[in-house]
Motif scaffolding. Sequence first.
Motif, PDB file in Angstrom:
ATOM      1  N   ILE A   1      26.066 -25.461  11.003  1.00  0.00           N
ATOM      2  CA  ILE A   1      26.398 -24.057  10.740  1.00  0.00           C
ATOM      3  C   ILE A   1      25.117 -23.390  10.232  1.00  0.00           C
ATOM      4  N   PRO A   2      24.336 -22.786  11.135  1.00  0.00           N
ATOM      5  CA  PRO A   2      23.094 -22.135  10.696  1.00  0.00           C
ATOM      6  C   PRO A   2      23.380 -20.710  10.221  1.00  0.00           C
ATOM      7  N   ILE A   3      22.979 -20.413   8.995  1.00  0.00           N
ATOM      8  CA  ILE A   3      23.206 -19.098   8.396  1.00  0.00           C
ATOM      9  C   ILE A   3      21.856 -18.382   8.248  1.00  0.00           C
ATOM     10  N   THR A   4      21.763 -17.200   8.844  1.00  0.00           N
ATOM     11  CA  THR A   4      20.525 -16.423   8.763  1.00  0.00           C
ATOM     12  C   THR A   4      20.384 -15.791   7.380  1.00  0.00           C
TER      13      THR A   4
ATOM     14  N   VAL B   1      18.982 -36.265  10.888  1.00  0.00           N
ATOM     15  CA  VAL B   1      17.869 -36.168  11.847  1.00  0.00           C
ATOM     16  C   VAL B   1      18.373 -35.511  13.135  1.00  0.00           C
ATOM     17  N   THR B   2      19.546 -35.939  13.589  1.00  0.00           N
ATOM     18  CA  THR B   2      20.151 -35.343  14.781  1.00  0.00           C
ATOM     19  C   THR B   2      20.395 -33.850  14.554  1.00  0.00           C
ATOM     20  N   ALA B   3      20.903 -33.508  13.386  1.00  0.00           N
ATOM     21  CA  ALA B   3      21.198 -32.103  13.078  1.00  0.00           C
ATOM     22  C   ALA B   3      19.941 -31.246  13.133  1.00  0.00           C
ATOM     23  N   ALA B   4      18.852 -31.729  12.550  1.00  0.00           N
ATOM     24  CA  ALA B   4      17.591 -30.976  12.568  1.00  0.00           C
ATOM     25  C   ALA B   4      17.090 -30.817  14.006  1.00  0.00           C
ATOM     26  N   ARG B   5      17.146 -31.894  14.775  1.00  0.00           N
ATOM     27  CA  ARG B   5      16.674 -31.861  16.165  1.00  0.00           C
ATOM     28  C   ARG B   5      17.516 -30.906  17.006  1.00  0.00           C
ATOM     29  N   GLU B   6      18.834 -31.021  16.910  1.00  0.00           N
ATOM     30  CA  GLU B   6      19.721 -30.177  17.715  1.00  0.00           C
ATOM     31  C   GLU B   6      19.596 -28.696  17.336  1.00  0.00           C
ATOM     32  N   LEU B   7      19.444 -28.417  16.050  1.00  0.00           N
ATOM     33  CA  LEU B   7      19.270 -27.031  15.613  1.00  0.00           C
ATOM     34  C   LEU B   7      18.037 -26.428  16.276  1.00  0.00           C
TER      35      LEU B   7
ATOM     36  N   GLU C   1      18.498 -26.150  20.287  1.00  0.00           N
ATOM     37  CA  GLU C   1      19.456 -25.170  20.776  1.00  0.00           C
ATOM     38  C   GLU C   1      19.202 -23.745  20.302  1.00  0.00           C
ATOM     39  N   THR C   2      18.528 -23.591  19.148  1.00  0.00           N
ATOM     40  CA  THR C   2      18.347 -22.238  18.604  1.00  0.00           C
ATOM     41  C   THR C   2      16.887 -21.818  18.471  1.00  0.00           C
ATOM     42  N   GLY C   3      15.966 -22.785  18.437  1.00  0.00           N
ATOM     43  CA  GLY C   3      14.570 -22.447  18.188  1.00  0.00           C
ATOM     44  C   GLY C   3      14.270 -22.220  16.718  1.00  0.00           C
ATOM     45  N   PHE C   4      15.198 -22.588  15.839  1.00  0.00           N
ATOM     46  CA  PHE C   4      15.016 -22.439  14.395  1.00  0.00           C
ATOM     47  C   PHE C   4      14.985 -23.796  13.716  1.00  0.00           C
ATOM     48  N   ARG C   5      14.342 -23.818  12.559  1.00  0.00           N
ATOM     49  CA  ARG C   5      14.302 -24.986  11.682  1.00  0.00           C
ATOM     50  C   ARG C   5      14.908 -24.551  10.348  1.00  0.00           C
ATOM     51  N   ALA C   6      15.590 -25.458   9.684  1.00  0.00           N
ATOM     52  CA  ALA C   6      16.197 -25.149   8.387  1.00  0.00           C
ATOM     53  C   ALA C   6      15.356 -25.739   7.270  1.00  0.00           C
ATOM     54  N   ASN C   7      15.036 -24.924   6.276  1.00  0.00           N
ATOM     55  CA  ASN C   7      14.360 -25.437   5.094  1.00  0.00           C
ATOM     56  C   ASN C   7      15.350 -26.093   4.139  1.00  0.00           C
ATOM     57  N   GLN C   8      16.637 -25.832   4.378  1.00  0.00           N
ATOM     58  CA  GLN C   8      17.676 -26.487   3.590  1.00  0.00           C
ATOM     59  C   GLN C   8      18.815 -26.863   4.536  1.00  0.00           C
ATOM     60  N   MET C   9      19.154 -28.156   4.545  1.00  0.00           N
ATOM     61  CA  MET C   9      20.239 -28.671   5.385  1.00  0.00           C
ATOM     62  C   MET C   9      21.141 -29.507   4.493  1.00  0.00           C
ATOM     63  N   ASN C  10      22.369 -29.050   4.305  1.00  0.00           N
ATOM     64  CA  ASN C  10      23.316 -29.749   3.427  1.00  0.00           C
ATOM     65  C   ASN C  10      24.493 -30.297   4.212  1.00  0.00           C
ATOM     66  N   TYR C  11      24.812 -31.548   3.938  1.00  0.00           N
ATOM     67  CA  TYR C  11      25.964 -32.199   4.549  1.00  0.00           C
ATOM     68  C   TYR C  11      27.234 -31.608   3.947  1.00  0.00           C
TER      69      TYR C  11
ATOM     70  N   ILE D   1      25.493 -27.555   6.953  1.00  0.00           N
ATOM     71  CA  ILE D   1      25.206 -26.130   6.852  1.00  0.00           C
ATOM     72  C   ILE D   1      23.699 -25.996   6.684  1.00  0.00           C
ATOM     73  N   ALA D   2      23.100 -25.123   7.480  1.00  0.00           N
ATOM     74  CA  ALA D   2      21.650 -24.957   7.506  1.00  0.00           C
ATOM     75  C   ALA D   2      21.306 -23.552   7.034  1.00  0.00           C
ATOM     76  N   THR D   3      20.423 -23.475   6.019  1.00  0.00           N
ATOM     77  CA  THR D   3      20.018 -22.178   5.468  1.00  0.00           C
ATOM     78  C   THR D   3      18.497 -22.130   5.345  1.00  0.00           C
ATOM     79  N   ASN D   4      18.011 -20.974   4.908  1.00  0.00           N
ATOM     80  CA  ASN D   4      16.565 -20.735   4.819  1.00  0.00           C
ATOM     81  C   ASN D   4      15.901 -21.088   6.153  1.00  0.00           C
ATOM     82  N   LEU D   5      16.410 -20.440   7.204  1.00  0.00           N
ATOM     83  CA  LEU D   5      15.940 -20.717   8.561  1.00  0.00           C
ATOM     84  C   LEU D   5      14.598 -20.064   8.826  1.00  0.00           C
TER      85      LEU D   5
END
Length: 185
Positions: free
Chosen positions: A49-52, A87-93, A96-106, A125-129
Amino acid sequence: MNKFEEKTIQSQEIFNGKIIQLRVDDVELPNGKMAKREIVKHPGAVGIIPITQDGKILMVEQFRKPLERSLLEIPAGKLEQGEEPQVTAARELEEETGFRANQMNYLTSFYTAPGFSDEVIHLYIATNLEKVENPLPGDEDEFVDLLEVDLESAATFVDEKRIYDAKTVYAVLYLQMKKVLDQHE
């Protein structure tokens, strides 16, 4: 021993593909009778869940062949052999979106269809994109459009069945519940 346990007597592999395996098990039921179970084996997956910065959800729209239609979904993908879900979550994000998350919480994990499959999805949930200048390339056979969706629109899309898969509906419900709880703190 679980009083509902079904003892496997015999197992036959039917199909072994690149994503799933299918087998049929002959099982002994708790009452001593026999039954067959068709089982789909899956390596597991992640949903993100990437939040801008302005509170929108990054979603992808893609065609789903089994449904013969497009769906609006949170980014997601299959675990690779030996790969940790985060690791999968970071790669897929990124793919699929071209963004990286500075914070990724399970958040949680859940089975998608336990009546016939062992697939489990690990939800993050991915924030600080931040936009990646040269993102990892997506899968060769995957075509997606990226959208930013506010929570109110996402809820409407659930009602309209534009969002219609379990992981994305779960994500929308989670964000709605979190919003209500945050307002009562």
